[in-house]
Design an enzyme around this catalytic site. Structure first.
Site, mmCIF file in Angstrom:
data_model
loop_
_atom_site.group_PDB
_atom_site.id
_atom_site.type_symbol
_atom_site.label_atom_id
_atom_site.label_comp_id
_atom_site.label_asym_id
_atom_site.label_seq_id
_atom_site.Cartn_x
_atom_site.Cartn_y
_atom_site.Cartn_z
ATOM 1 N N LYS A 134 0.807 -1.126 -0.159
ATOM 2 C CA LYS A 134 0.229 -0.054 0.002
ATOM 3 C C LYS A 134 0.768 1.345 -0.062
ATOM 4 O O LYS A 134 1.826 1.224 0.682
ATOM 5 C CB LYS A 134 -0.937 -0.073 1.277
ATOM 6 C CG LYS A 134 -1.814 1.157 1.306
ATOM 7 C CD LYS A 134 -2.728 0.920 2.610
ATOM 8 C CE LYS A 134 -3.938 1.940 2.706
ATOM 9 N NZ LYS A 134 -4.846 1.866 3.834
ATOM 10 N N SER A 189 -9.558 2.058 2.850
ATOM 11 C CA SER A 189 -8.822 2.718 1.936
ATOM 12 C C SER A 189 -7.733 1.930 1.200
ATOM 13 O O SER A 189 -6.917 2.138 0.373
ATOM 14 C CB SER A 189 -7.864 3.757 2.857
ATOM 15 O OG SER A 189 -7.028 3.128 3.805
ATOM 16 N N SER A 220 -9.935 -0.099 6.969
ATOM 17 C CA SER A 220 -9.370 0.063 5.601
ATOM 18 C C SER A 220 -8.637 -1.214 5.194
ATOM 19 O O SER A 220 -8.343 -1.238 3.991
ATOM 20 C CB SER A 220 -8.406 1.254 5.988
ATOM 21 O OG SER A 220 -8.852 2.371 5.919
#
Lengths: 481, 510
Positions: free
Chosen positions: A75, A150, A174
């Site tokens: 990420k 996210s 997330s």
């Protein structure tokens, strides 16, 4: 090759069925082929192939670990030395990290191959990946639907088999929410289990890195390397890391599962309720006992979360001021102009909204009513979980109220968007570990089951998830791309 | 107007703690390095970095707290003070707000020998320093040097207990001496290691409530504290007496113009939005840690002053010098300690220079021995050693003679092996070489001659050669005695034992 698990790939590498370079090339090609998903912000093919060559040497020398030579991706919230690290923001579009996050360093030491940096909501603020400066990630199951957020890029990349596994971070859901929307497995460990050093902070007391993969077993393998005390993170906890794979096959007979009555109400979407009921029945068959628990303060989780997370982010994001790194506006007239325009031009709407909310909540005269009150609520919620987990081993709940919604559907309505995190947020407030595991499909879109455990009980969560995956095949379904 | 005004002063002192590394990172804290060479990713506030508390900073704060008899908080919390400034890399300063590490304490100041005045200390808390903005040589831009960013500070906040600029200066000097002697701060005001802000207000004599205060910033010398406060007091009196009102504001002291200028008013003041820093755990001070610090607590300056004055009988100048230069005092103590350890009373009995001193030693009056040895060592440390260090521009830590070797020299003098004068020669050789004092004395043949026969023989020769002078002496010209001593010493190349020479000369000239 892209259908194999980490263990299968590790065996294949050792048996010389394929090399890490071949494997990496294969995944790199898939990344390019499916660029329309917008899962990656930065592709680091050259770095990856170089790492793969080193991995092949290591494997040949018999010094490989399970993850050596396995293509994965991070990420874009994790700092990667010499590689652009954007956190999904225009603010950091030019930021080449000068150091590695602890998690990245540990995985590099294990010999993983990093394919690139994954798309995410800007500074991890969002539940649909639509707040990313780099655009929304498409859900591999339906390209009109959101990937969730996210960690939307991580979830989509793993679901589309562009990477074997991925890192994610979870502040209010997330990891779990995008995992559920994309039909993969994700674990948010106990707060303090994985170092936050080098993971760009959104809300420091809630942020936690974790692993995302197609199965609980792969999540366990990835988490094994990520977890552990880090002297560079004062909030990381010095508790030894158990072997997460050792207990994967432990029988579930006698396992006590709690269902919070506050989550299983008439308000719960009927299809979701039916899907979860099916899952719960599977667990009954595996010998688990189901029990209702009550957590009366859960209803305050969303407001408490948005006060605390916003307050922390308003301070955490102050360092993005156009002075030392990141975006700087053209020709600032003076210092104030430099600050105002750099931040005004480079932060997106949602980030600005949360900075403003947080600044307000911490202001003189409001602190007690908002921040302090929210902290009190947080303690009550933790108490609720503590009491429930005295009665049961794990708690089950939905991950999301519905399957993935469509891109553009909720972005104009922040409150509705915030409510999408209703089942996940309380867990961050309590600092507990939780997983999302594929539990079925509604209208062709995957939905997840959330498994919440006690502090540092990740091994049990992984065991509970793995046992389910032994008797179901939701996690083995693939989207047709 | 005949209102009598009472001045009320409270002080905030920022003392940089003398730790090797910064308060939340491993970057060095040394002063004067090239800009930004001591700014690691944490000092720079890079995305993703986290603070880790330096335990030495905590220890030093606790030492201070114990020195002012304050309550040490068993549990204290770091908080973020949020404001934007280019030399504040994170957009917030990590400080302590509601729960500081050091609670209420006090110390006493003395002015002109009057009874001590207690000054309350409200609190002392740990925080990180900011960097520096450099406005020169950047062609209209501002340069940022983050070397100082993250240096540990102890902010010491006093009660508004001072009633004159003089008292304020006495208080600041007292704190300065304290932190310097506790070795928790190097006390260098030019380099900004010790800084002071003053809150000044006035009120009519006898009024209970305080007047509106102004905060004066940027006072970086003892001299300026007095001047700045006096200027500010005059300004406030004049303002009020002319029908004006003091406004709460921050004022900057300009030492060139000797005036204070308004910097920002209360309305412009920041709302710092303090909240507990979620990146740091609360600081717990255990009883064990407190006990450990207490055991190793450095001596307080008041006690040191008393000991040096009363036990050692050092001169006032010497005492004050050692108090103002704790590293020098440490060298002195180390040398003296070594001296005492190795001191052989029997040797000294035979050879000690003066008869009266010999008697003291013979009588085993230990205190007196300590006095004599302390004075002897102090004279050497503050004499030859200090001169030499100053000449070469070295600090005492860089001395080429260790306390052990200097003590060796002192012992040889105490034993009467060499005179003070020969001692200086030996000092030179000690400085430039690695031999010990007794080795040098031996190899260079510098040992004092105490053999009375040898001295007598030389004296006889000299007297025979200078009969006229001998007559003058016997005729009452006492100065002539010095002449003979000089002649004998010369003949003995300075190695004659002066006490013996005196004794024999006196007898022969009688």
């Amino acid at each position: 090759m892209h259908n194999k698990t980490i263990t299968e790939l590790a065996q294949g590498l050792r048996a010389k069925e394929f090399s890490s370079v071949e494997l990496t090339q294969h995944f790199s090609n898939r990344v390019k082929q499916h660029a329309d998903l917008n899962a990656f912000i930065t592709v680091t093919e050259d770095f990856a192939l170089h790492a793969a060559q080193l991995a092949d040497v290591r494997i040949a020398n018999g010094k490989a670990e399970l993850l050596t030579g396995i293509p994965m991706a991070h990420k874009d919230i994790f700092c990667t030395q010499d590689v652009k690290t954007t956190c999904g923001s225009k603010m950091l579009d030019n930021f080449i990290a000068p150091y590695n996050a602890t998690v990245v360093g540990k995985l590099n030491a294990a010999g993983v191959v990093n394919l690139g940096k994954l798309n995410m909501d800007e500074f991890a603020m969002g539940s649909s990946n639509e707040t990313s400066f780099y655009g929304a990630v498409k859900n591999p199951w339906n390209k009109n639907a959101v990937s969730g957020g996210s960690s939307g890029g991580s979830a989509a990349a793993v679901a589309a088999k562009l990477a074997v596994c991925a890192t994610g971070s979870d502040t209010g859901g997330s990891i779990r929410q995008p995992a559920a929307f994309c039909g993969i497995t994700g674990i948010k460990p106990t707060y303090g289990r994985v170092s936050r050093y080098g993971m760009i902070a959104y809300a420091s007391s809630l942020d936690q890195g974790g692993s995302m993969a197609r199965s609980a077993e792969d999540c366990a393998i990835l988490l094994q390397t990520m977890a552990g005390f880090d002297a560079k993170d004062s909030t990381s906890v010095d508790v030894s890391v158990p072997d997460y794979c050792a207990d994967l096959n432990k029988p579930l007979a006698g396992l006590k599962i709690g269902l919070p009555k506050e989550f299983f109400t008439a308000d719960l979407n009927a299809d979701m309720a039916a899907t979860l009921e099916t899952s719960i029945n599977e667990y009954r068959k595996l010998g688990a006992e189901i029990k209702e628990v009550s957590m009366p303060n859960l209803k305050y989780a969303i407001p408490a979360y948005y006060v605390i997370a916003s307050a922390e982010c308003s301070s955490n994001l102050s360092r993005f001021d156009g002075v030392r790194f990141g975006y700087r506006c053209e020709n600032p007239a003076d210092l104030n102009d430099l600050y105002t325009r750099s931040r005004g031009e480079a932060f997106g709407k949602e980030v600005k909204r949360r900075i403003l909310m947080g600044t307000y909540a911490l202001s003189a005269g409001y602190y007690d009513a908002y921040y302090l009150k929210a902290q009190q609520v947080r303690r009550l919620i933790s108490e609720d979980f503590k009491n429930a987990l005295n009665e049961v081993d794990v708690i089950f709940s939905p991950v999301t109220p519905t399957p993935a919604f469509n891109i553009g559907e909720k972005i104009a309505n922040p409150i509705e968007m915030y409510l999408a995190d209703i089942y996940t947020i309380a867990i961050n407030l309590a600092g507990l570990p939780a997983m999302s595991i594929p539990a079925g499909f509604i209208n062709g879109l995957p939905v997840g089951l959330q498994v919440i455990g006690n502090y540092f009980d990740e091994a049990r969560l992984l065991n509970v998830a793995h046992a389910y995956q032994n008797v179901t095949d939701f996690h083995k379904q693939s989207p047709s791309l | 107007m005949n209102t009598q005004w009472e001045v009320v002063i409270g002080l905030e002192i920022h003392a940089q703690l003398a730790t090797k590394t910064k308060i939340f990172s491993g970057a060095a804290t040394a002063y004067g390095a090239e800009p930004n060479t001591q700014a690691c990713v944490i000092s720079l506030g890079m995305p993703g970095v986290l603070p880790v508390l330096n335990e030495d900073a905590v220890r030093k704060a606790v030492i201070f707290g114990m020195a002012i008899e304050a309550e040490i908080a068993p549990y204290s919390v770091f908080a973020r003070k949020n404001y934007f400034y280019p030399d504040l890399p994170k957009g917030y300063q990590i400080s302590q707000f509601e729960l500081p590490i050091v609670g209420k304490g006090r110390l006493y100041i003395e002015i002109d020998g009057k009874p001590p005045i207690p000054i309350g200390i409200t609190r002392a808390h740990l925080e990180e320093d900011a960097g520096k903005s450099l406005h020169e040589n950047f062609h209209g831009s501002t340069g940022i040097d983050l070397n100082r960013a993250g240096t540990p500070l102890l902010e010491i906040v006093s009660e508004p207990d001072m009633r004159s600029a003089k008292e304020a200066v006495a208080y600041v000097r007292k704190i300065h001496e304290l932190v310097h002697n506790l070795r928790i701060c190097d006390g260098n005001m030019q380099e900004g290691s010790f800084r002071c802000d003053a809150n000044v207000s006035i009120r009519p004599q006898g009024q209970a409530e305080f007047g509106t205060r102004a905060e004066i910033k940027n006072i970086n010398s003892f001299n300026f504290i007095e001047k700045a406060i006096n200027y500010e007091v005059e300004r406030q009196i004049e303002l009020i007496e002319n029908g004006g009102k003091v406004v709460q504001e921050t004022r900057l002291y300009d030492s060139d113009k000797d005036e204070t200028r308004s910097m920002r008013s209360k309305e412009e003041a920041n709302d710092y939005r303090y909240f507990p820093d979620p990146d740091l755990l609360p600081v717990f001070i255990s009883d064990e840690l407190k006990a450990d610090i207490k055991r190793n607590m450095p001596e307080l300056p008041d006690s040191k002053r008393k000991r040096y004055g009363e036990d050692y009988c050092l001169s006032l100048d010497q005492v004050e010098y050692f108090l103002s230069e704790p590293s020098f005092a440490e060298f002195f103590e180390d040398t003296h300690e070594e001296f005492k350890q190795r001191f052989d009373i029997e040797k000294a009995k035979k050879n000690f220079i003066r008869d009266d001193e010999k008697n003291l030693i013979a009588n085993h009056i230990q205190n007196e021995v300590t006095q004599i040895s302390a004075k002897l060592v102090a004279n050497w440390v503050m004499g030859e050693l200090l001169r030499r260090l100053n000449k070469e521009g070295l600090s005492v830590e860089q001395s080429k003679i260790s306390p052990e070797r200097l003590a060796g020299l002192g012992l040889e003098i105490a034993y009467g092996s060499i005179s003070d004068k020969i001692g200086k020669q030996v000092f030179e050789l000690l400085w430039n070489g690695s031999e010990s004092a007794d080795e040098i004395i031996e190899t260079q043949g510098l040992r004092q001659i105490t053999d009375t026969g040898a001295i007598e023989a030389i004296i006889d020769t000299i007297l025979a050669a200078n009969e006229k002078q001998a007559e003058q002496y016997r005729g009452g010209n006492e100065k002539m005695f010095g002449f003979f001593v000089g002649q004998v010493m010369k003949a003995m190349q300075g190695k004659g034992n002066p006490a013996e020479i005196n004794k024999i000369l006196k007898a022969k000239l009688a």
